[in-house]
Design a protein around this motif. Structure first.
Motif, PDB file in Angstrom:
ATOM      1  N   ASP A 248       0.851  -1.181   0.000  1.00  0.00           N
ATOM      2  CA  ASP A 248       0.000   0.000   0.000  1.00  0.00           C
ATOM      3  C   ASP A 248       0.892   1.237   0.000  1.00  0.00           C
ATOM      4  N   TYR A 249       0.400   2.297  -0.621  1.00  0.00           N
ATOM      5  CA  TYR A 249       1.155   3.541  -0.732  1.00  0.00           C
ATOM      6  C   TYR A 249       0.943   4.419   0.486  1.00  0.00           C
ATOM      7  N   PRO A 250       1.803   5.414   0.679  1.00  0.00           N
ATOM      8  CA  PRO A 250       1.611   6.336   1.812  1.00  0.00           C
ATOM      9  C   PRO A 250       0.233   6.984   1.729  1.00  0.00           C
ATOM     10  N   HIS A 251      -0.363   7.196   2.878  1.00  0.00           N
ATOM     11  CA  HIS A 251      -1.663   7.863   2.939  1.00  0.00           C
ATOM     12  C   HIS A 251      -1.856   8.475   4.308  1.00  0.00           C
ATOM     13  N   GLU A 252      -2.833   9.350   4.403  1.00  0.00           N
ATOM     14  CA  GLU A 252      -3.194   9.940   5.690  1.00  0.00           C
ATOM     15  C   GLU A 252      -3.756   8.834   6.579  1.00  0.00           C
ATOM     16  N   GLY A 253      -3.747   9.054   7.856  1.00  0.00           N
ATOM     17  CA  GLY A 253      -4.380   8.118   8.769  1.00  0.00           C
ATOM     18  C   GLY A 253      -3.395   7.290   9.560  1.00  0.00           C
ATOM     19  N   GLU A 254      -3.884   6.143  10.036  1.00  0.00           N
ATOM     20  CA  GLU A 254      -3.099   5.276  10.903  1.00  0.00           C
ATOM     21  C   GLU A 254      -3.435   3.824  10.621  1.00  0.00           C
ATOM     22  N   GLU A 255      -2.536   2.942  10.986  1.00  0.00           N
ATOM     23  CA  GLU A 255      -2.715   1.499  10.823  1.00  0.00           C
ATOM     24  C   GLU A 255      -2.485   0.839  12.185  1.00  0.00           C
ATOM     25  N   PHE A 256      -3.382  -0.087  12.519  1.00  0.00           N
ATOM     26  CA  PHE A 256      -3.256  -0.844  13.760  1.00  0.00           C
ATOM     27  C   PHE A 256      -3.490  -2.313  13.436  1.00  0.00           C
ATOM     28  N   GLY A 257      -2.724  -3.185  14.065  1.00  0.00           N
ATOM     29  CA  GLY A 257      -2.947  -4.607  13.890  1.00  0.00           C
ATOM     30  C   GLY A 257      -2.658  -5.377  15.160  1.00  0.00           C
ATOM     31  N   TYR A 258      -3.358  -6.491  15.306  1.00  0.00           N
ATOM     32  CA  TYR A 258      -3.141  -7.397  16.424  1.00  0.00           C
ATOM     33  C   TYR A 258      -2.954  -8.790  15.838  1.00  0.00           C
ATOM     34  N   VAL A 259      -1.843  -9.422  16.161  1.00  0.00           N
ATOM     35  CA  VAL A 259      -1.528 -10.734  15.607  1.00  0.00           C
ATOM     36  C   VAL A 259      -2.233 -11.805  16.445  1.00  0.00           C
ATOM     37  N   LEU A 260      -3.193 -12.465  15.804  1.00  0.00           N
ATOM     38  CA  LEU A 260      -3.961 -13.517  16.471  1.00  0.00           C
ATOM     39  C   LEU A 260      -3.227 -14.848  16.455  1.00  0.00           C
ATOM     40  N   SER A 261      -2.461 -15.088  15.375  1.00  0.00           N
ATOM     41  CA  SER A 261      -1.648 -16.306  15.290  1.00  0.00           C
ATOM     42  C   SER A 261      -0.539 -16.089  14.277  1.00  0.00           C
TER      43      SER A 261
ATOM     44  N   LYS B 212       4.613 -11.226  16.660  1.00  0.00           N
ATOM     45  CA  LYS B 212       4.099 -12.596  16.758  1.00  0.00           C
ATOM     46  C   LYS B 212       2.799 -12.602  17.540  1.00  0.00           C
ATOM     47  N   LYS B 213       2.208 -13.792  17.617  1.00  0.00           N
ATOM     48  CA  LYS B 213       0.926 -13.973  18.305  1.00  0.00           C
ATOM     49  C   LYS B 213       0.906 -13.217  19.635  1.00  0.00           C
ATOM     50  N   GLY B 214      -0.179 -12.453  19.841  1.00  0.00           N
ATOM     51  CA  GLY B 214      -0.341 -11.711  21.081  1.00  0.00           C
ATOM     52  C   GLY B 214       0.272 -10.323  21.057  1.00  0.00           C
ATOM     53  N   GLU B 215       0.976  -9.987  19.984  1.00  0.00           N
ATOM     54  CA  GLU B 215       1.582  -8.662  19.874  1.00  0.00           C
ATOM     55  C   GLU B 215       0.791  -7.817  18.876  1.00  0.00           C
ATOM     56  N   SER B 216       0.983  -6.523  18.983  1.00  0.00           N
ATOM     57  CA  SER B 216       0.268  -5.619  18.083  1.00  0.00           C
ATOM     58  C   SER B 216       1.243  -4.641  17.440  1.00  0.00           C
ATOM     59  N   PHE B 217       0.767  -3.969  16.404  1.00  0.00           N
ATOM     60  CA  PHE B 217       1.562  -2.924  15.751  1.00  0.00           C
ATOM     61  C   PHE B 217       0.686  -1.710  15.507  1.00  0.00           C
ATOM     62  N   TYR B 218       1.325  -0.570  15.404  1.00  0.00           N
ATOM     63  CA  TYR B 218       0.626   0.690  15.194  1.00  0.00           C
ATOM     64  C   TYR B 218       1.588   1.640  14.496  1.00  0.00           C
ATOM     65  N   PHE B 219       1.166   2.219  13.372  1.00  0.00           N
ATOM     66  CA  PHE B 219       2.047   3.163  12.681  1.00  0.00           C
ATOM     67  C   PHE B 219       1.252   4.124  11.817  1.00  0.00           C
TER      68      PHE B 219
END
Length: 179
Positions: free
Chosen positions: A117-130, A145-152
């Motif tokens: 995906d290209y740069p864009h306004e906004g934010e991204e969040f994810g939670y790794v389920l497995s 990994k599982k149980g961890e999240s990311f945000y950028f």
């Protein structure tokens, strides 16, 4: 739009009986009953009188936001697969592109990745389920990994890749919607 149903909701919200509303508008209880069941339609003048009796007006009545669905079930999920990238995308909320955020469940086979995906306004969040994934943001790689999240903040090209030997599942929320 079912005018009668909406009038009934407003009447109940205002704690009025059909008879009380009818009296306020110089109408019959029978007419209000038929109207609420969409068995008859009022003239514009009569509708304006009814709405005035309910404490609203034509503009607000027709501009009123419909009640939004709160709980979504399995049948609401829209699924797409991409064999080239080895992923399955599960749109958890139908028509989420009209909202400020878009949650998806991303399933990545081993070696699978999301599309870049290209740069864009906004934010991204994810939670790794497995599984174990790599989050690529520009030239930077981050592992989760599982149980961890990311945000950028997506200031550069970005994608997610499964770097493990088993399927990875990620709950991913993007704002604004971009999937």
């Amino acid at each position: 739009m079912k005018i009668g149903e909406k009038i009934r909701r407003l009447r109940v919200k205002n704690s009025l009986t059909q008879e009380e509303l009818a009296n306020r508008c110089e109408l019959t209880k029978g007419f209000i009953s038929q109207l609420e069941r969409d068995l008859t339609s009022p003239s514009i003048a009569t509708l304006m009188d009814i709405l005035e009796g309910l404490g609203t007006n034509l503009r607000d009545f027709f501009n009123e936001i419909e009640e939004e669905k709160i709980v979504f079930v399995k049948d609401d999920v829209f699924v797409t697969e991409n064999e080239d990238y080895k992923y399955t995308l599960n749109w958890l909320i139908p028509n989420a592109q009209k909202n400020q955020m878009e949650p998806i469940l991303l399933e990545l086979e081993p070696e699978g990745s999301s599309k870049e995906d290209y740069p864009h306004e906004g934010e991204e969040f994810g939670y790794v389920l497995s599984g174990i994934i790599s989050i690529q943001i520009g030239n930077e790689k981050h592992k989760a990994k599982k149980g961890e999240s990311f945000y950028f903040k997506p200031h550069a090209n970005h994608f997610i890749k499964n770097i493990g030997k088993t399927k990875a599942k990620i709950l991913w929320v993007s704002t604004p919607p971009s999937f």
